[in-house]
Enzyme design. Sequence first.
Site, PDB file in Angstrom:
ATOM      1  NE  ARG A 242      -4.400  -0.799   0.176  1.00  0.00           N
ATOM      2  CZ  ARG A 242      -5.025  -1.864  -0.408  1.00  0.00           C
ATOM      3  NH1 ARG A 242      -4.161  -2.281  -1.494  1.00  0.00           N
ATOM      4  NH2 ARG A 242      -6.198  -2.235  -0.064  1.00  0.00           N
ATOM      5  CD  GLU A 271      -3.660   3.463  -4.982  1.00  0.00           C
ATOM      6  OE1 GLU A 271      -4.599   2.824  -5.260  1.00  0.00           O
ATOM      7  OE2 GLU A 271      -2.352   2.703  -4.821  1.00  0.00           O
ATOM      8  CG  HIS A 290      -3.456  -0.539  -6.284  1.00  0.00           C
ATOM      9  ND1 HIS A 290      -3.678   0.144  -5.123  1.00  0.00           N
ATOM     10  CD2 HIS A 290      -3.343  -1.666  -6.049  1.00  0.00           C
ATOM     11  CE1 HIS A 290      -3.918  -0.769  -4.250  1.00  0.00           C
ATOM     12  NE2 HIS A 290      -3.640  -2.018  -4.650  1.00  0.00           N
TER      13      HIS A 290
END
Length: 345
Positions: A242, A271, A290
């Site tokens: 993360r 994000e 991601h």
Amino acid sequence: MAYQVVVTRGYAEPDGTTVFGDIGLSRLTDAGLAWRVLAEEVEELRPDQLEEADAVLVLGHERVSAASIPGNGRLRHVARFGAGFDAVDTGACARRGVLVTNTGAAVRRPVADSVIALLYALSHHLVVKDRLVREGRWAERGVWRGPGLTGATVGIVGLGGIGLEAAHRVRAQGLRVLAYNRSDRSREAAEAGVELRSLDGVLAESDYVVVTVAANPGTRHLIGERELSLMRPTARLINVSRGVVVDEGALTARLSDGRLAGAGLDVFTEEPLKADSPLTALDNVTLAPHSLCWTDHYTAAVSASVMASLIAVSRGERPDETVNGPFPHGTWAHRTEHDDERDST
């Protein structure tokens, strides 16, 4: 009344199509469960959205807080599509008798493969060389000789399921692997041929550092300015955990002034990453949105796991992967913050 499963809206359309492809919602129908996609996309689920739900399938990063749980006692299950559950208040769910499950085992191979992809991309300057061809800069190719992997040491921070899977793949390349884990993983490390070290030792001795820990209060900025300063200037950092686990500002500064050779990042503090982020201007950084592990195998494996959990709980059975408990109907596995499993995709 049929068992009702609510699907979060962020990554799904009303008809059940998703950014992952077909996740097998028809399996719920075949098992006698009813499902519907929420009409509204939200950052944090509201109790009115879940009042008529027995279970909620969280496809994205929607938060499930104590305030999200309706007071009628109907909600029984929060199912995460992926490994990460940092956006779910598992303690609040446990206190209200709501089971939380994830799909940790299903994501291990796809994410470990992502680690290998970034390892090779960094060691061969793959992204820059692709750009040289596209921009007609062929003559510059001699500037970008990669460091290669021969004789390299790879350090893994977090030897949970994904970290261990990645270690096996790295070892198969004939490379030395070091690892740090907060809880005891000495047996697993020995079986995989991995040398355990302190966190500082892994950072100082490794040519490539791979971060796979879960995101929780204990791992926020686990890799900060002090930790980055321990890494060799020739070293490279890979983060598939993360974004909050790494101090992004400190990392960017070191990448910009040459105190760190490179990085491969599939996750970010915020994000989507903004297009004008300093990271996007750096040639020594390989970026992914991601989703590097989003393959056909990923969708098939995660879908099978999450649907099996939803069906099992609807029948009062014990699902394979739980992250909170125990509950009155049985003591189900409880994963703690010290189990350094990879956080989700």
